[in-house]
Design a protein around this motif. Structure first.
Motif, PDB file in Angstrom:
ATOM      1  N   GLY A 101       0.843  -1.202   0.000  1.00  0.00           N
ATOM      2  CA  GLY A 101       0.000   0.000   0.000  1.00  0.00           C
ATOM      3  C   GLY A 101       0.870   1.241   0.000  1.00  0.00           C
ATOM      4  N   SER A 102       0.299   2.341  -0.475  1.00  0.00           N
ATOM      5  CA  SER A 102       1.111   3.561  -0.477  1.00  0.00           C
ATOM      6  C   SER A 102       1.113   4.221   0.904  1.00  0.00           C
ATOM      7  N   LYS A 103       0.108   3.923   1.726  1.00  0.00           N
ATOM      8  CA  LYS A 103       0.083   4.490   3.080  1.00  0.00           C
ATOM      9  C   LYS A 103       1.338   4.069   3.847  1.00  0.00           C
ATOM     10  N   GLU A 104       1.689   2.801   3.682  1.00  0.00           N
ATOM     11  CA  GLU A 104       2.886   2.261   4.326  1.00  0.00           C
ATOM     12  C   GLU A 104       4.140   3.027   3.857  1.00  0.00           C
ATOM     13  N   GLY A 126      -5.398  18.035   3.011  1.00  0.00           N
ATOM     14  CA  GLY A 126      -4.611  16.926   2.480  1.00  0.00           C
ATOM     15  C   GLY A 126      -4.877  15.645   3.258  1.00  0.00           C
ATOM     16  N   TYR A 127      -4.295  14.578   2.771  1.00  0.00           N
ATOM     17  CA  TYR A 127      -4.451  13.248   3.384  1.00  0.00           C
ATOM     18  C   TYR A 127      -3.869  13.291   4.807  1.00  0.00           C
ATOM     19  N   PRO A 128      -4.661  12.954   5.833  1.00  0.00           N
ATOM     20  CA  PRO A 128      -4.212  13.146   7.219  1.00  0.00           C
ATOM     21  C   PRO A 128      -2.939  12.373   7.594  1.00  0.00           C
ATOM     22  N   VAL A 172       3.267  16.087  -1.844  1.00  0.00           N
ATOM     23  CA  VAL A 172       2.284  16.608  -2.790  1.00  0.00           C
ATOM     24  C   VAL A 172       1.449  15.424  -3.259  1.00  0.00           C
ATOM     25  N   ASN A 173       0.266  15.732  -3.734  1.00  0.00           N
ATOM     26  CA  ASN A 173      -0.676  14.651  -4.031  1.00  0.00           C
ATOM     27  C   ASN A 173      -1.599  15.151  -5.149  1.00  0.00           C
ATOM     28  N   TYR A 174      -1.063  15.007  -6.380  1.00  0.00           N
ATOM     29  CA  TYR A 174      -1.868  15.384  -7.557  1.00  0.00           C
ATOM     30  C   TYR A 174      -1.964  14.208  -8.492  1.00  0.00           C
ATOM     31  N   ASN A 204       5.455  12.844  -4.659  1.00  0.00           N
ATOM     32  CA  ASN A 204       4.083  12.909  -5.166  1.00  0.00           C
ATOM     33  C   ASN A 204       3.376  11.590  -4.863  1.00  0.00           C
ATOM     34  N   ASP A 205       2.295  11.703  -4.120  1.00  0.00           N
ATOM     35  CA  ASP A 205       1.481  10.542  -3.752  1.00  0.00           C
ATOM     36  C   ASP A 205       0.376  10.484  -4.816  1.00  0.00           C
ATOM     37  N   ASN A 206       0.399   9.429  -5.625  1.00  0.00           N
ATOM     38  CA  ASN A 206      -0.357   9.464  -6.882  1.00  0.00           C
ATOM     39  C   ASN A 206      -1.366   8.314  -7.041  1.00  0.00           C
ATOM     40  N   PRO A 207      -2.167   8.010  -5.995  1.00  0.00           N
ATOM     41  CA  PRO A 207      -3.031   6.833  -6.145  1.00  0.00           C
ATOM     42  C   PRO A 207      -4.307   7.052  -6.958  1.00  0.00           C
ATOM     43  N   TYR A 208      -4.602   8.308  -7.332  1.00  0.00           N
ATOM     44  CA  TYR A 208      -5.900   8.564  -7.983  1.00  0.00           C
ATOM     45  C   TYR A 208      -5.807   8.864  -9.472  1.00  0.00           C
ATOM     46  N   SER A 209      -4.635   8.652 -10.062  1.00  0.00           N
ATOM     47  CA  SER A 209      -4.419   9.037 -11.472  1.00  0.00           C
ATOM     48  C   SER A 209      -5.409   8.474 -12.462  1.00  0.00           C
ATOM     49  N   ASN A 233       2.615   5.103  -5.685  1.00  0.00           N
ATOM     50  CA  ASN A 233       1.433   4.735  -6.444  1.00  0.00           C
ATOM     51  C   ASN A 233       0.821   3.498  -5.810  1.00  0.00           C
ATOM     52  N   SER A 234      -0.366   3.121  -6.270  1.00  0.00           N
ATOM     53  CA  SER A 234      -1.103   2.099  -5.541  1.00  0.00           C
ATOM     54  C   SER A 234      -2.082   1.371  -6.450  1.00  0.00           C
ATOM     55  N   LEU A 235      -2.326   0.110  -6.136  1.00  0.00           N
ATOM     56  CA  LEU A 235      -3.333  -0.640  -6.892  1.00  0.00           C
ATOM     57  C   LEU A 235      -4.715  -0.544  -6.244  1.00  0.00           C
ATOM     58  N   SER A 236      -4.760   0.115  -5.072  1.00  0.00           N
ATOM     59  CA  SER A 236      -6.000   0.111  -4.284  1.00  0.00           C
ATOM     60  C   SER A 236      -7.196   0.635  -5.050  1.00  0.00           C
ATOM     61  N   LYS A 237      -7.047   1.811  -5.657  1.00  0.00           N
ATOM     62  CA  LYS A 237      -8.194   2.441  -6.321  1.00  0.00           C
ATOM     63  C   LYS A 237      -8.222   2.074  -7.799  1.00  0.00           C
ATOM     64  N   THR A 238      -7.038   1.992  -8.411  1.00  0.00           N
ATOM     65  CA  THR A 238      -6.969   1.754  -9.860  1.00  0.00           C
ATOM     66  C   THR A 238      -7.538   0.387 -10.227  1.00  0.00           C
ATOM     67  N   TRP A 244      -5.963  -5.724  -0.709  1.00  0.00           N
ATOM     68  CA  TRP A 244      -4.798  -6.555  -1.040  1.00  0.00           C
ATOM     69  C   TRP A 244      -3.517  -5.966  -0.475  1.00  0.00           C
ATOM     70  N   ARG A 245      -3.506  -4.652  -0.346  1.00  0.00           N
ATOM     71  CA  ARG A 245      -2.352  -3.901   0.123  1.00  0.00           C
ATOM     72  C   ARG A 245      -1.173  -4.019  -0.837  1.00  0.00           C
ATOM     73  N   VAL A 246      -1.322  -3.427  -1.982  1.00  0.00           N
ATOM     74  CA  VAL A 246      -0.202  -3.368  -2.928  1.00  0.00           C
ATOM     75  C   VAL A 246      -0.025  -1.925  -3.411  1.00  0.00           C
TER      76      VAL A 246
HETATM   77  C1  LIG Z   1      -4.048  10.572  -0.837  1.00  0.00           C
HETATM   78  C2  LIG Z   1      -3.938   9.146  -0.431  1.00  0.00           C
HETATM   79  N1  LIG Z   1      -2.727   8.592  -0.347  1.00  0.00           N
HETATM   80  C3  LIG Z   1      -2.567   7.313   0.016  1.00  0.00           C
HETATM   81  C4  LIG Z   1      -3.658   6.523   0.338  1.00  0.00           C
HETATM   82  C5  LIG Z   1      -3.404   5.119   0.779  1.00  0.00           C
HETATM   83  O1  LIG Z   1      -3.691   4.198  -0.182  1.00  0.00           O
HETATM   84  P1  LIG Z   1      -3.168   2.714  -0.108  1.00  0.00           P
HETATM   85  O2  LIG Z   1      -4.383   1.867  -0.094  1.00  0.00           O
HETATM   86  O3  LIG Z   1      -2.322   2.512  -1.311  1.00  0.00           O
HETATM   87  O4  LIG Z   1      -2.357   2.579   1.143  1.00  0.00           O
HETATM   88  C6  LIG Z   1      -4.931   7.056   0.293  1.00  0.00           C
HETATM   89  C7  LIG Z   1      -6.078   6.223   0.664  1.00  0.00           C
HETATM   90  O5  LIG Z   1      -7.163   6.581   0.848  1.00  0.00           O
HETATM   91  C8  LIG Z   1      -5.078   8.404  -0.113  1.00  0.00           C
HETATM   92  O6  LIG Z   1      -6.290   8.976  -0.192  1.00  0.00           O
END
Ligand SMILES: Cc1ncc(COP(=O)(O)O)c(C=O)c1O
Length: 381
Positions: A101-104, A126-128, A172-174, A204-209, A233-238, A244-246
């Motif tokens: 996961g990108s949170k990690e 921003g993301y807390p 940053v998160n765009y 750049n935290d880019n999980p929503y591209s 980047n992350s597979l969570s939303k895409t 799965w946490r990737v």
């Molecule tokens: C801006 C942002 N970054 C990271 C994450 C974490 O995503 P991941 O599931 O890849 O850990 C989220 C999840 O909601 C998010 O909104």
């Protein structure tokens, strides 16, 4: 009495962890709660991903410890994905690190780069997690404000006026969460130049591209970006694989090595079957993205109707997994969502959990079916 570490006094339990307990209690007491709070995709991952994890389970090497850097095929799939979708070239052996996961990754990067007393630029709203991880490692958050009037983009004049002497890292998160502001090449160029000028690591935290965005971008596509930038980047939303946490961090090998030093001391590799599934996801064709976005586009229409019914305003050009809406007048976000929860049994996220600049805004998640959204509209009307 065994005392918890002092660092725990710097953070609070995650908002959703607390609020969802309250929501669960309401559900348990029979209230028909509609949850439009959290961005946990309810749709299924690609079928071939599910097949791959099933097959992976039967592989004799599936149950061993896995490589700290992930399977070479997974790293190659990540570089292929970056090449195909962002035109960014990466070395699969040195410039890519799969994460759970990108949170990690936010924690790993912070542990790899921050000393106590360092300062960190954090977007408001921003993301807390940027803020809480910064505090957990003993660094100091310095918020940079984003404003609707500036399309939620950083104000570089204001940034230059801050005391940057202790700033080591900037989040940053765009595309931006929660506002849905888009990324653009000019913005990324300015960020790279800013990072170089002040010797600041830009992440750049880019999980929503890939959600409701016809032009996905990576900060690493800017010439010279690898010197001062990393991307998560992350597979969570895409790929609807949040559980799965990737995820992944990509960038220059010297940064990846520093992060690996932290990560290899914290976990012992990602489950084999999960890696096999992730490889299949990353290889999905354009069709996957088209189909996924057609579902979200319909849902977003319905959320817009819901926001209209609540007399909120919003930007139809915004993207991502949420609709960020401004409340009418000077209503306060938390009081407002509490009243909608109590009176209409709909849970929406108050903008304030993303920082003071979220006051007066609420965030709707698109992770609910058309039927659920239609029911929500009915309740408000
Ligand atoms: C801006 C942002 N970054 C990271 C994450 C974490 O995503 P991941 O599931 O890849 O850990 C989220 C999840 O909601 C998010 O909104």
């Amino acid at each position: 009495m065994i005392e918890a570490a002092n660092r725990l006094q710097t953070v609070e339990e995650y908002y959703f962890s607390k609020k969802l307990r309250e929501v669960s209690l309401l559900i348990a007491s029979g209230k028909p709660i509609i949850n439009l709070g959290i961005g946990s995709p309810d749709l299924q991952p690609p079928q071939r991903v599910v097949e791959a994890i099933k097959e992976g389970l039967l592989d004799p090497s599936a149950h061993k410890y896995q490589s700290y850097q992930g399977l070479p095929e997974l790293r190659e799939a990540i570089t292929g994905f970056y090449k195909t979708h962002f035109s960014v070239s990466l070395s699969s052996s040195t410039e890519v690190l799969p994460l759970m996961g990108s949170k990690e990754g936010i924690m790993h990067i912070s542990m790899a780069y921050l000393n106590e007393g360092d300062a960190v630029l954090i977007p408001n709203p921003g993301y807390p997690t940027y803020q809480s991880v910064t505090k957990l490692v003993g660094a100091t958050p310095v918020f940079y404000e984003l404003d609707e009037a500036n399309n939620w983009l950083p104000d570089f004049n204001a940034l230059e006026q801050l005391d940057l002497s202790k700033v080591k890292l900037m989040w940053v998160n765009y595309p931006h969460m929660p506002t849905g502001a888009k990324s653009n090449t000019h913005l990324f160029e300015k960020l790279v130049a800013f990072g170089k000028r002040h010797n600041i690591l830009i992440v750049n935290d880019n999980p929503y591209s890939f959600i409701l965005n016809d032009d996905p971008k990576s900060i690493l596509s800017v010439a010279g970006a690898k010197d001062v930038c990393l991307e998560l980047n992350s597979l969570s939303k895409t790929f609807n694989m949040a559980g799965w946490r990737v995820g992944m961090v990509v960038g220059d090998s010297k940064h990846i090595n520093n992060i690996l030093k932290v990560k290899s001391n914290m976990d012992s590799g990602m489950f084999y079957g999960i890696q096999k599934g992730a490889i299949e996801a990353l290889k999905c064709s354009e069709m996957w993205f088209v189909t996924l976005n057609s579902v979200y586009a319909r849902r977003r229409d319905l959320v817009w109707q819901l926001a209209d019914a609540l007399n909120c305003t919003y930007d139809k050009n915004a993207m991502g997994l949420f609709v960020w809406a401004k409340l009418p007048g000077d209503l306060k976000a938390e009081a407002y969502i509490d009243s909608v929860l109590k009176n209409n049994h709909i849970f929406i996220t108050p903008g304030t959990i993303f920082g003071s600049k979220g006051e007066g805004y609420i965030r709707f998640s698109l992770c609910a079916s058309n039927e659920v959204l239609e029911e929500a509209i009915k309740r408000i009307k």
